[in-house]
Design a protein around this motif. Sequence first.
Motif, PDB file in Angstrom:
ATOM      1  N   HIS A 152      -2.908  13.039  19.588  1.00 52.90           N
ATOM      2  CA  HIS A 152      -2.800  14.400  20.112  1.00 52.90           C
ATOM      3  C   HIS A 152      -2.583  14.327  21.623  1.00 52.90           C
ATOM      4  O   HIS A 152      -3.518  14.058  22.378  1.00 52.90           O
ATOM      5  CB  HIS A 152      -4.066  15.203  19.779  1.00 52.90           C
ATOM      6  CG  HIS A 152      -4.405  15.216  18.326  1.00 52.90           C
ATOM      7  ND1 HIS A 152      -3.659  15.903  17.390  1.00 52.90           N
ATOM      8  CD2 HIS A 152      -5.406  14.590  17.636  1.00 52.90           C
ATOM      9  CE1 HIS A 152      -4.194  15.718  16.186  1.00 52.90           C
ATOM     10  NE2 HIS A 152      -5.252  14.919  16.297  1.00 52.90           N
ATOM     11  N   ASN A 206      -0.501  19.495  17.468  1.00 48.63           N
ATOM     12  CA  ASN A 206      -0.066  18.553  16.421  1.00 48.63           C
ATOM     13  C   ASN A 206       0.952  17.531  16.934  1.00 48.63           C
ATOM     14  O   ASN A 206       1.407  16.675  16.164  1.00 48.63           O
ATOM     15  CB  ASN A 206       0.555  19.315  15.250  1.00 48.63           C
ATOM     16  CG  ASN A 206      -0.474  20.164  14.515  1.00 48.63           C
ATOM     17  OD1 ASN A 206      -1.605  19.737  14.318  1.00 48.63           O
ATOM     18  ND2 ASN A 206      -0.081  21.379  14.129  1.00 48.63           N
ATOM     19  N   SER A 260       2.297  14.321  18.571  1.00 46.33           N
ATOM     20  CA  SER A 260       1.837  12.949  18.828  1.00 46.33           C
ATOM     21  C   SER A 260       2.864  12.212  19.676  1.00 46.33           C
ATOM     22  O   SER A 260       4.033  12.611  19.754  1.00 46.33           O
ATOM     23  CB  SER A 260       1.617  12.198  17.511  1.00 46.33           C
ATOM     24  OG  SER A 260       0.674  12.862  16.702  1.00 46.33           O
TER      25      SER A 260
END
Length: 517
Positions: free
Chosen positions: A101, A122, A124
């Motif tokens: 995250h 959400n 990454s």
Amino acid sequence: MDEVRFSDSHLQDLTCLCEITKELASSFVLNECLAKAMSYLTDMKSMENGTVTIVNPITGKLEIEVAHGITDEAKKRGKYRIGEGITGRVVASGEPIIVPHISEEPLFLNRTRSRGEKVDPNRSFLCVPIKDGKQVIGALSVDRIYENGFGDQATKDLQFLTVLSSIIAQTVRRIQIVNEEKERLRTENLKLKRELSEKNRINDIIGNSSRMQDVFEMVHRVVDSNATVLLRGESGTGKTLVAKALHYNGKRKDRPFVSVNCSALPETLLESELFGHEKGAFTGAHERKIGRFEHAEGGTLFLDEIGEISHSVQIKLLGVVQERCFQRLGSTKSVTCDVRLVAATNRDLEKAVSSGAFREDLYYRLNVFPIYLPPLRKRRTDILLLAEFFLEKFARENDKSIKRISTSAIDLLIQYHWPGNVRELQNCIERAVLICDEDAIKGIHLPPTLQVSEPNKNGKPLSFATAVENFEKELIIDALKKNNGNQTKTAKYLDTSLRIINYKIHQYDIDAKKYKL
């Protein structure tokens, strides 16, 4: 044999790698093929902000080579030290890193500011090293949004990126090798061209002495650069010729070459001549005038006798040298210029700086690449070469059939100390050609300064008897040359007896055999 089945995700990975590999293998321009590869990642793998960061070998910092969907301004901000931030740590350790995250990771610097102020929770960040053998040369990173949560897919993505990074490393290495080979061939080609052109010879500059070969070598080293050149040397040594050689043998040869003699104009006129002026800038300025800097745009500006300019002009010239922009007299608007500066002086600028006559900061700005031109007395092996060149030139211009320079005249030319250097030698030969009505320049055709410039070893002028002997010797040698060393014909040519000629030849120790063809 068991049948191998691939899942849809595996097929997608293979298809993506295949397309990227074809793109990387077919290109020789690194940033173009990498940009297309990052585009494939976005379209086929939903990997956003695909970025390839490479270690700059000069600065040692990580710099963005390509970044998909990021502006050029953002790319410039994306510079990191090795070990700094996530990307810096990947390069330092050589190990991949996953940030599940981004919004919660304090080490994520987001220097490009391409993700906005609020980052999707959400989102990454995946980063893998690019290795050339054991050496880490950069990093490959992407953003990925995992709608169903961070899980096994992230690990698979990391494996995919690791494979891709090895393909990128091979591409970087291949293109580097190709570019290095191209540069080597280009350099070798230039070197061969220069060797073929008579070992660094420059047109219009005559000289085979070691000192002049050093000058030619220095000119070739700087001819294609934009560095400011300062030509040092006595008056008449050929500084203007070297300045022209720097221009017409370099990459600016198709642009203007503009010359200004700084000592020939008073201070007010010189400033206007260099920078131009607006209408009404001073009394007599009836219209706008474009200065020499603007006339030389894209080319070379040669500032001769730079040591003679006043302090006020020095200050303004310093600004142009530093910033490459200036203002016309009477104007507040700055004018930028792309000009290669070549300056010349016969003054001792170091002494002028010490006495305060020349600004120290301007001296160091001009003295980037100094070239010293030797005086003619320090290159005596070039005197005859130059004299014969000027003889041919002026004989052709004046429609005279003078073929050579006599031995006695050569001796006088070689012995003279030439305070006026090449310019004085040129004037000397031109005068000799004008007054000579024979087929050879003799000592009597040379200026009186050369006749009496070299006294005998005791420091006294030549005696009458010695002068007569020198004249007789010159006549006999000249006649022997014309008659191919035949003494009988020589005696007849000089309207004297063979016995007298033989006697004089032995008296003056003349080797008649030297003049036989």
